[in-house]
Motif scaffolding. Structure first.
Motif, PDB file in Angstrom:
ATOM      1  N   PRO A  15       0.839  -1.211   0.000  1.00  0.00           N
ATOM      2  CA  PRO A  15       0.000   0.000   0.000  1.00  0.00           C
ATOM      3  C   PRO A  15       0.866   1.250   0.000  1.00  0.00           C
ATOM      4  CG  PRO A  15      -0.050  -1.097   2.137  1.00  0.00           C
ATOM      5  CD  PRO A  15       0.709  -1.990   1.209  1.00  0.00           C
ATOM      6  N   ALA A  16       0.399   2.253  -0.682  1.00  0.00           N
ATOM      7  CA  ALA A  16       1.152   3.511  -0.785  1.00  0.00           C
ATOM      8  C   ALA A  16       0.774   4.418   0.374  1.00  0.00           C
ATOM      9  CB  ALA A  16       0.845   4.188  -2.112  1.00  0.00           C
ATOM     10  N   TYR A  17       1.762   4.862   1.120  1.00  0.00           N
ATOM     11  CA  TYR A  17       1.551   5.791   2.225  1.00  0.00           C
ATOM     12  C   TYR A  17       2.136   7.131   1.836  1.00  0.00           C
ATOM     13  CZ  TYR A  17       0.524   1.693   5.068  1.00  0.00           C
ATOM     14  OH  TYR A  17      -0.024   0.556   5.560  1.00  0.00           O
ATOM     15  N   ARG A  18       1.438   8.172   2.229  1.00  0.00           N
ATOM     16  CA  ARG A  18       1.970   9.505   1.943  1.00  0.00           C
ATOM     17  C   ARG A  18       2.939   9.887   3.046  1.00  0.00           C
ATOM     18  NH1 ARG A  18      -0.225  13.762   4.753  1.00  0.00           N
ATOM     19  NH2 ARG A  18      -1.965  13.234   6.110  1.00  0.00           N
ATOM     20  N   ASP A  19       3.840  10.788   2.723  1.00  0.00           N
ATOM     21  CA  ASP A  19       4.770  11.279   3.743  1.00  0.00           C
ATOM     22  C   ASP A  19       3.984  12.013   4.810  1.00  0.00           C
ATOM     23  OD1 ASP A  19       7.169  10.294   3.023  1.00  0.00           O
ATOM     24  OD2 ASP A  19       7.841  12.076   1.933  1.00  0.00           O
ATOM     25  N   GLU A  20       4.275  11.662   6.058  1.00  0.00           N
ATOM     26  CA  GLU A  20       3.543  12.248   7.172  1.00  0.00           C
ATOM     27  C   GLU A  20       4.543  12.961   8.071  1.00  0.00           C
ATOM     28  OE1 GLU A  20      -0.055  10.581   9.839  1.00  0.00           O
ATOM     29  OE2 GLU A  20       1.755   9.382   9.875  1.00  0.00           O
ATOM     30  N   GLY A  21       4.375  14.241   8.227  1.00  0.00           N
ATOM     31  CA  GLY A  21       5.267  15.016   9.075  1.00  0.00           C
ATOM     32  C   GLY A  21       4.929  14.814  10.548  1.00  0.00           C
ATOM     33  N   PHE A  22       5.736  15.442  11.401  1.00  0.00           N
ATOM     34  CA  PHE A  22       5.537  15.301  12.841  1.00  0.00           C
ATOM     35  C   PHE A  22       4.169  15.814  13.274  1.00  0.00           C
ATOM     36  CE2 PHE A  22       5.745  17.071  17.128  1.00  0.00           C
ATOM     37  CZ  PHE A  22       6.053  15.921  17.834  1.00  0.00           C
ATOM     38  N   ALA A  23       3.777  16.991  12.782  1.00  0.00           N
ATOM     39  CA  ALA A  23       2.506  17.589  13.185  1.00  0.00           C
ATOM     40  C   ALA A  23       1.324  16.737  12.738  1.00  0.00           C
ATOM     41  CB  ALA A  23       2.388  19.005  12.630  1.00  0.00           C
ATOM     42  N   ASP A  24       1.387  16.223  11.498  1.00  0.00           N
ATOM     43  CA  ASP A  24       0.303  15.365  11.007  1.00  0.00           C
ATOM     44  C   ASP A  24       0.201  14.082  11.820  1.00  0.00           C
ATOM     45  OD1 ASP A  24      -0.323  17.165   8.980  1.00  0.00           O
ATOM     46  OD2 ASP A  24       1.077  16.217   7.569  1.00  0.00           O
ATOM     47  N   LYS A  25       1.338  13.490  12.111  1.00  0.00           N
ATOM     48  CA  LYS A  25       1.340  12.250  12.887  1.00  0.00           C
ATOM     49  C   LYS A  25       0.831  12.507  14.303  1.00  0.00           C
ATOM     50  CE  LYS A  25       4.226   8.346  14.135  1.00  0.00           C
ATOM     51  NZ  LYS A  25       5.531   7.726  14.022  1.00  0.00           N
ATOM     52  N   PHE A  26       1.237  13.629  14.907  1.00  0.00           N
ATOM     53  CA  PHE A  26       0.793  13.969  16.257  1.00  0.00           C
ATOM     54  C   PHE A  26      -0.720  14.153  16.294  1.00  0.00           C
ATOM     55  CE2 PHE A  26      -0.105  16.989  19.680  1.00  0.00           C
ATOM     56  CZ  PHE A  26       0.443  16.303  20.750  1.00  0.00           C
ATOM     57  N   ARG A  27      -1.274  14.868  15.297  1.00  0.00           N
ATOM     58  CA  ARG A  27      -2.729  15.063  15.240  1.00  0.00           C
ATOM     59  C   ARG A  27      -3.461  13.742  15.068  1.00  0.00           C
ATOM     60  NH1 ARG A  27      -2.017  18.612  11.046  1.00  0.00           N
ATOM     61  NH2 ARG A  27      -0.876  20.340  11.880  1.00  0.00           N
ATOM     62  N   ARG A  28      -2.951  12.876  14.197  1.00  0.00           N
ATOM     63  CA  ARG A  28      -3.591  11.585  13.957  1.00  0.00           C
ATOM     64  C   ARG A  28      -3.567  10.724  15.217  1.00  0.00           C
ATOM     65  NH1 ARG A  28      -1.480   6.732  12.585  1.00  0.00           N
ATOM     66  NH2 ARG A  28       0.538   7.636  12.070  1.00  0.00           N
ATOM     67  N   LYS A  29      -2.411  10.662  15.867  1.00  0.00           N
ATOM     68  CA  LYS A  29      -2.295   9.859  17.080  1.00  0.00           C
ATOM     69  C   LYS A  29      -3.159  10.427  18.204  1.00  0.00           C
ATOM     70  CE  LYS A  29       0.911   6.797  15.986  1.00  0.00           C
ATOM     71  NZ  LYS A  29       0.750   5.372  16.128  1.00  0.00           N
ATOM     72  N   THR A  30      -3.268  11.747  18.288  1.00  0.00           N
ATOM     73  CA  THR A  30      -4.099  12.367  19.315  1.00  0.00           C
ATOM     74  C   THR A  30      -5.575  12.064  19.068  1.00  0.00           C
ATOM     75  OG1 THR A  30      -2.478  14.119  19.608  1.00  0.00           O
ATOM     76  CG2 THR A  30      -4.683  14.555  20.425  1.00  0.00           C
ATOM     77  N   ARG A  31      -5.985  12.046  17.805  1.00  0.00           N
ATOM     78  CA  ARG A  31      -7.368  11.687  17.494  1.00  0.00           C
ATOM     79  C   ARG A  31      -7.646  10.222  17.812  1.00  0.00           C
ATOM     80  NH1 ARG A  31      -7.222  13.016  11.954  1.00  0.00           N
ATOM     81  NH2 ARG A  31      -5.825  14.718  12.248  1.00  0.00           N
ATOM     82  N   GLU A  32      -6.650   9.352  17.586  1.00  0.00           N
ATOM     83  CA  GLU A  32      -6.831   7.931  17.865  1.00  0.00           C
ATOM     84  C   GLU A  32      -6.933   7.664  19.363  1.00  0.00           C
ATOM     85  OE1 GLU A  32      -3.622   5.814  16.062  1.00  0.00           O
ATOM     86  OE2 GLU A  32      -4.283   6.252  14.031  1.00  0.00           O
ATOM     87  N   ASN A  33      -6.131   8.334  20.174  1.00  0.00           N
ATOM     88  CA  ASN A  33      -6.121   8.102  21.615  1.00  0.00           C
ATOM     89  C   ASN A  33      -5.898   9.430  22.340  1.00  0.00           C
ATOM     90  OD1 ASN A  33      -6.072   6.957  24.098  1.00  0.00           O
ATOM     91  ND2 ASN A  33      -4.268   5.699  23.757  1.00  0.00           N
ATOM     92  N   PRO A  34      -6.983  10.182  22.589  1.00  0.00           N
ATOM     93  CA  PRO A  34      -6.822  11.523  23.175  1.00  0.00           C
ATOM     94  C   PRO A  34      -6.430  11.517  24.649  1.00  0.00           C
ATOM     95  CG  PRO A  34      -9.140  11.000  22.901  1.00  0.00           C
ATOM     96  CD  PRO A  34      -8.366   9.879  22.263  1.00  0.00           C
ATOM     97  N   LEU A  35      -6.518  10.389  25.343  1.00  0.00           N
ATOM     98  CA  LEU A  35      -6.205  10.371  26.767  1.00  0.00           C
ATOM     99  C   LEU A  35      -4.702  10.426  27.046  1.00  0.00           C
ATOM    100  CD1 LEU A  35      -8.806   7.790  28.083  1.00  0.00           C
ATOM    101  CD2 LEU A  35      -8.923  10.273  28.135  1.00  0.00           C
ATOM    102  N   VAL A  36      -3.886   9.973  26.125  1.00  0.00           N
ATOM    103  CA  VAL A  36      -2.439   9.971  26.359  1.00  0.00           C
ATOM    104  C   VAL A  36      -1.875  11.397  26.429  1.00  0.00           C
ATOM    105  CG1 VAL A  36      -0.193   9.258  25.443  1.00  0.00           C
ATOM    106  CG2 VAL A  36      -2.104   7.658  25.430  1.00  0.00           C
ATOM    107  N   PRO A  37      -2.150  12.280  25.465  1.00  0.00           N
ATOM    108  CA  PRO A  37      -1.649  13.655  25.610  1.00  0.00           C
ATOM    109  C   PRO A  37      -2.237  14.359  26.833  1.00  0.00           C
ATOM    110  CG  PRO A  37      -2.345  13.275  23.360  1.00  0.00           C
ATOM    111  CD  PRO A  37      -2.763  12.082  24.148  1.00  0.00           C
TER     112      PRO A  37
END
Length: 93
Positions: A15-37
């Motif tokens: 599968p083709a993945y797009r380049d994901e910067g730090f900010a994009d990855k942080f937002r995605r991970k925060t949406r997936e699990n908001p309790l950790v931040p």
């Protein structure tokens, strides 16, 4: 032995993945699990307040804040592990 179609000789495309910067990855991970931040921010806040109390000489309050920091770290760890379990179960189905 059962006769069937031969296996494909071409490799399965990845599968083709797009380049994901730090900010994009942080937002995605925060949406997936908001309790950790949230747990990290609580831990940081309690730690800071405890260190300020320690510097001012209020040892009783400083000790209370350090105990609260341990509780906040435990919450963060539980949220992290819970998020990992949910992600693993979601990937299975």
């Amino acid at each position: 032995m059962a006769a069937g179609p031969p296996p494909p000789l071409e490799p399965i495309p990845l599968p083709a993945y797009r380049d994901e910067g730090f900010a994009d990855k942080f937002r995605r991970k925060t949406r997936e699990n908001p309790l950790v931040p949230l747990g990290c921010l609580c831990t940081l806040g309690v730690l800071t307040y405890g260190l300020i109390s320690f510097k001012r000489g209020n040892t009783r309050h400083s000790q209370l804040m350090m105990r609260a920091r341990v509780v906040a770290q435990g919450f963060t760890l539980a949220a992290l592990l819970g998020g990992m379990v949910v992600t693993a179960l979601r990937a299975r189905s």
